[in-house]
Write an enzyme that holds these catalytic residues in place. Structure first.
Site, mmCIF file in Angstrom:
data_model
loop_
_atom_site.group_PDB
_atom_site.id
_atom_site.type_symbol
_atom_site.label_atom_id
_atom_site.label_comp_id
_atom_site.label_asym_id
_atom_site.label_seq_id
_atom_site.Cartn_x
_atom_site.Cartn_y
_atom_site.Cartn_z
ATOM 1 C CE LYS A 188 -30.090 -87.496 -16.536
ATOM 2 N NZ LYS A 188 -29.141 -88.464 -17.080
ATOM 3 C CD GLU A 206 -24.854 -64.859 -28.443
ATOM 4 O OE1 GLU A 206 -25.400 -65.741 -29.129
ATOM 5 O OE2 GLU A 206 -24.775 -64.898 -27.214
ATOM 6 C CG HIS A 248 -18.628 -72.174 -26.144
ATOM 7 N ND1 HIS A 248 -17.720 -71.169 -25.948
ATOM 8 C CD2 HIS A 248 -19.825 -71.579 -26.321
ATOM 9 C CE1 HIS A 248 -18.357 -70.011 -25.986
ATOM 10 N NE2 HIS A 248 -19.639 -70.232 -26.215
ATOM 11 N NE ARG A 291 -21.115 -70.682 -29.931
ATOM 12 C CZ ARG A 291 -22.196 -70.875 -29.210
ATOM 13 N NH1 ARG A 291 -22.769 -72.051 -29.197
ATOM 14 N NH2 ARG A 291 -22.717 -69.901 -28.503
ATOM 15 C CG HIS A 300 -21.456 -75.264 -26.026
ATOM 16 N ND1 HIS A 300 -21.808 -75.035 -24.716
ATOM 17 C CD2 HIS A 300 -22.117 -74.323 -26.761
ATOM 18 C CE1 HIS A 300 -22.650 -74.008 -24.656
ATOM 19 N NE2 HIS A 300 -22.863 -73.571 -25.880
ATOM 20 C CD GLU A 342 -27.700 -79.836 -26.439
ATOM 21 O OE1 GLU A 342 -28.020 -78.924 -25.641
ATOM 22 O OE2 GLU A 342 -26.539 -80.272 -26.539
ATOM 23 N NE ARG A 397 -25.749 -74.125 -30.431
ATOM 24 C CZ ARG A 397 -25.694 -73.495 -29.256
ATOM 25 N NH1 ARG A 397 -26.790 -73.040 -28.694
ATOM 26 N NH2 ARG A 397 -24.545 -73.357 -28.644
HETATM 27 C C1 LIG Z 1 -23.400 -73.352 -20.367
HETATM 28 C C2 LIG Z 1 -24.360 -73.344 -21.527
HETATM 29 C C3 LIG Z 1 -24.702 -72.140 -22.124
HETATM 30 C C4 LIG Z 1 -25.608 -72.131 -23.200
HETATM 31 N N1 LIG Z 1 -25.975 -70.924 -23.734
HETATM 32 C C5 LIG Z 1 -26.932 -70.913 -24.708
HETATM 33 C C6 LIG Z 1 -27.436 -69.680 -25.201
HETATM 34 O O1 LIG Z 1 -27.046 -68.612 -24.763
HETATM 35 N N2 LIG Z 1 -28.386 -69.726 -26.172
HETATM 36 C C7 LIG Z 1 -28.861 -70.897 -26.689
HETATM 37 O O2 LIG Z 1 -29.721 -70.873 -27.579
HETATM 38 N N3 LIG Z 1 -28.403 -72.083 -26.217
HETATM 39 C C8 LIG Z 1 -27.469 -72.114 -25.236
HETATM 40 N N4 LIG Z 1 -27.024 -73.313 -24.758
HETATM 41 C C9 LIG Z 1 -27.657 -74.539 -25.228
HETATM 42 C C10 LIG Z 1 -29.036 -74.673 -24.595
HETATM 43 O O3 LIG Z 1 -28.978 -74.204 -23.271
HETATM 44 C C11 LIG Z 1 -29.497 -76.108 -24.594
HETATM 45 O O4 LIG Z 1 -29.394 -76.657 -25.882
HETATM 46 C C12 LIG Z 1 -30.956 -76.185 -24.152
HETATM 47 O O5 LIG Z 1 -31.133 -75.530 -22.916
HETATM 48 C C13 LIG Z 1 -31.378 -77.628 -24.033
HETATM 49 O O6 LIG Z 1 -32.690 -77.643 -23.524
HETATM 50 P P1 LIG Z 1 -33.421 -79.027 -23.413
HETATM 51 O O7 LIG Z 1 -34.787 -78.737 -22.908
HETATM 52 O O8 LIG Z 1 -33.296 -79.764 -24.685
HETATM 53 O O9 LIG Z 1 -32.570 -79.868 -22.335
HETATM 54 P P2 LIG Z 1 -32.038 -79.500 -20.866
HETATM 55 O O10 LIG Z 1 -32.283 -78.104 -20.508
HETATM 56 O O11 LIG Z 1 -30.636 -79.985 -20.779
HETATM 57 O O12 LIG Z 1 -32.935 -80.435 -19.929
HETATM 58 C C14 LIG Z 1 -32.822 -81.834 -19.982
HETATM 59 C C15 LIG Z 1 -33.851 -82.444 -19.039
HETATM 60 O O13 LIG Z 1 -33.936 -83.849 -19.294
HETATM 61 C C16 LIG Z 1 -33.964 -84.567 -18.067
HETATM 62 N N5 LIG Z 1 -33.460 -85.920 -18.323
HETATM 63 C C17 LIG Z 1 -32.382 -86.314 -19.054
HETATM 64 N N6 LIG Z 1 -32.322 -87.650 -19.095
HETATM 65 C C18 LIG Z 1 -33.367 -88.126 -18.385
HETATM 66 C C19 LIG Z 1 -33.836 -89.431 -18.036
HETATM 67 N N7 LIG Z 1 -33.223 -90.558 -18.435
HETATM 68 N N8 LIG Z 1 -34.943 -89.535 -17.272
HETATM 69 C C20 LIG Z 1 -35.594 -88.411 -16.809
HETATM 70 N N9 LIG Z 1 -35.196 -87.156 -17.111
HETATM 71 C C21 LIG Z 1 -34.095 -87.034 -17.879
HETATM 72 C C22 LIG Z 1 -33.099 -83.732 -17.138
HETATM 73 O O14 LIG Z 1 -33.403 -84.049 -15.806
HETATM 74 C C23 LIG Z 1 -33.533 -82.317 -17.550
HETATM 75 O O15 LIG Z 1 -34.705 -81.988 -16.855
HETATM 76 C C24 LIG Z 1 -26.127 -73.345 -23.691
HETATM 77 C C25 LIG Z 1 -25.768 -74.553 -23.087
HETATM 78 C C26 LIG Z 1 -24.898 -74.553 -22.009
HETATM 79 C C27 LIG Z 1 -24.546 -75.865 -21.376
#
Ligand SMILES: Cc1cc2nc3c(=O)[nH]c(=O)nc-3n(C[C@H](O)[C@H](O)[C@H](O)COP(=O)(O)OP(=O)(O)OC[C@H]3O[C@@H](n4cnc5c(N)ncnc54)[C@H](O)[C@@H]3O)c2cc1C
Length: 500
Positions: free
Chosen positions: A41, A120, A236, A282, A344, A368, A379
């Site tokens: 998106k 951690e 968090h 956490r 978080h 996620e 987690r």
């Molecule tokens: C600040 C922060 C720090 C973190 N630190 C850690 C860490 O150190 N270690 C760890 O293990 N985890 C960490 N996490 C958690 C981890 O980063 C996330 O759980 C993980 O990156 C999620 O990956 P994902 O691929 O599931 O989703 P995301 O990386 O969130 O990507 C979601 C994707 O879905 C797309 N999308 C969503 N809805 C739609 C739609 N309707 N149509 C089209 N596209 C859509 C978005 O555009 C995006 O491309 C952290 C999270 C945050 C926010």
């Protein structure tokens, strides 16, 4: 534009992109027999993955072993994890790190041979692979770069999936909305991977990016997929206390490096709550902070980083140091950081099997957005990037299985009809009644208020993406409250004062 694909992947975080890269390594893809479309998106780099700080957990160091990582994961998860899944993911972790390195991810090293692994909260050993405090960016950049080498994948950026239907012939029809041109079209596919990330925008303060509106859960629930443990929301403990909904995360690796939590009087307080002090999981740290805040005047507590070695702050936490200065003019080597717990991570989500397939055949959920059983009721830090890449790999055999139906192009479907929803109101209700500490009465109030909102909302004359997201937030918030009302005991992150 091409309209029909074997596989559509929605999302470009670690879940979506590693699924795509693993698919690109299969014979089918190399022989040109897999038509794949990636839909996101925002732009490819607009993900939560890009913001992950601490790192990704995998056993590697001398003295560490799978049993210890498995045990830490089960303890954090309140033993409601799926033990088989925990074992499968944790034993696969070292080879998944190899895959990330193979795709170009650079992890910090102590010297030419040895990787610099951090410790951690909740981990009994140092096993966090990191790149300074920007591990997510290092991973995201490497995955996006590797993607550039694939020339036969259709990539649609700035495009939201706003509706999914399953056709009688077992293929999926998607309505996609071009966020720039404000127009829609239809796409069809045999298998659909939702890798849409989290749901932070249900709450008024979150570490998540704006894109985290729970869309995948909303779309899957409309198809009738089972959604599980949505009320297992991890807060968090240390979000920077500042204005705005997206709260900058102060990584718990800082507590691993010796930072101490202090109340408004400057007194350390974790000893009152847990023997593991600052390194407790956490949920325990978050509740301890809420308890301290309720017995003092300030709406925040402090993280004292003045004890942490300055060289370590500069080498391992340059982004946190810089962001604290940029955002609130704070020198973290000399001053305490004001912090509060913020939403978080979603431990629950769309229920999947060991291959990442949901209860709807052909529909997969990775990252996620999924509930795999790895996290249980909480987690363990740095296990989420791991879970996403693990299930991306586990999904490949089922994703590439031949299906007997071929995808057809059906008649164009129109955009869904939306209701006019006030997102801010939902966020206030969720933060007040479905936050770190819940009660039976609070959950009833929240359910009534949101149900009334849904019933009474007027129909929106024209589709717009902001309202699609607000509708998604509302539906997912209601599902989350219902899940919380069905819980009978307190476990992990879930805490209701009326339960034990
Ligand atoms: C600040 C922060 C720090 C973190 N630190 C850690 C860490 O150190 N270690 C760890 O293990 N985890 C960490 N996490 C958690 C981890 O980063 C996330 O759980 C993980 O990156 C999620 O990956 P994902 O691929 O599931 O989703 P995301 O990386 O969130 O990507 C979601 C994707 O879905 C797309 N999308 C969503 N809805 C739609 C739609 N309707 N149509 C089209 N596209 C859509 C978005 O555009 C995006 O491309 C952290 C999270 C945050 C926010």
């Amino acid at each position: 534009m091409k309209k029909s694909f074997d596989i559509v992947i929605v999302g470009s975080g670690i879940g979506g992109l590693s699924t795509l890269l693993y698919l690109s390594e299969t014979h089918l893809f190399k022989q040109g027999k897999l038509d794949i479309c990636l839909i996101v998106k925002g732009s490819l780099n607009e993900t939560n993955t890009n913001w992950a700080q601490g790192g990704i957990a995998a056993v590697y160091a001398i003295g560490d072993d799978f049993e210890k990582h498995i045990s830490d994961t089960l303890v954090a998860g309140g033993f409601v994890n799926n033990k088989e899944i925990v074992e499968k993911v944790i034993c696969a972790a070292p080879s998944l790190i190899d895959d990330l390195i193979q795709w170009g991810t650079q992890f910090d090293k102590k010297n030419l041979q040895e990787f610099d692994l951090a410790k951690e909260g909740g981990h009994s050993e140092s096993r966090i692979w990191h790149k300074e405090d920007q591990t997510g960016k290092a991973i995201q950049d490497a995955l996006v770069t590797s993607l550039g080498a694939l020339n036969n994948v259709t990539i649609l950026e700035q495009t939201s999936v706003v509706n999914v239907t399953k056709h009688a012939d077992n293929f999926f029809g998607l309505i996609v909305y071009d966020n720039k041109n404000k127009s829609h079209s239809n796409i069809f596919c045999g298998k659909l991977v939702l890798a849409t990330g989290g749901l932070g925008m249900l709450y008024d303060k979150s570490t998540n990016q704006q894109l985290s509106t729970g869309d995948g859960i909303y779309l899957a629930s409309q198809l009738g997929a089972t959604i599980e443990n949505l009320s297992f929301i991890q807060f968090h403990p240390t979000g920077l206390y500042e204005n705005g909904q997206i709260s900058f995360l102060i990584s718990e690796a800082l507590r691993g490096a010796g930072a101490i939590l202090r109340n408004e009087h400057g007194d350390a307080f974790m000893h009152k709550y847990d023997d593991r002090l600052e390194l407790a999981p956490r949920d325990i740290v978050s509740r301890a902070i809420v308890a301290e805040i309720s017995s003092q005047n300030n709406p925040f507590v402090y993280l004292d980083t003045t004890q942490v070695n300055i060289a370590s702050l500069n080498t391992h936490f340059p982004t946190i140091k810089e962001e604290c200065m940029l955002r609130i003019g704070l020198h973290i080597e000399k001053e305490f950081i004001p912090i509060i717990p913020v939403q978080h991570y979603s431990c629950g989500g769309i229920k999947v099997d060991e291959f990442g397939e949901t209860t709807i055949a052909g529909l997969f959920a990775i990252g996620e957005v999924a509930c795999t059983g790895l996290h249980g009721a909480n987690r363990l830090a740095s296990n989420s990037l791991l879970e996403a890449i693990a299930f991306a790999k586990f999904a490949i055999p089922k994703l590439t299985q031949k299906s007997d139906t071929s995808v057809k192009i059906e008649k164009e479907e129109e955009l869904p009809i939306l209701k006019q929803i006030d997102k801010k109101f939902i966020q206030q209700i969720m933060s007040k009644y479905a936050g770190i500490i819940k009660s039976k009465e609070g959950l009833i109030v929240a359910f009534d208020q949101l149900s009334k909102m849904k019933e009474n909302a007027s129909v929106l004359p024209n589709f717009n993406i902001e309202n699609f997201e607000a509708n998604s937030i509302l539906e997912v918030a209601i599902l989350l409250i219902q899940d919380a009302q069905n819980k009978t005991t307190n476990k992990g992150v879930f805490y209701n004062i009326d339960l034990v």
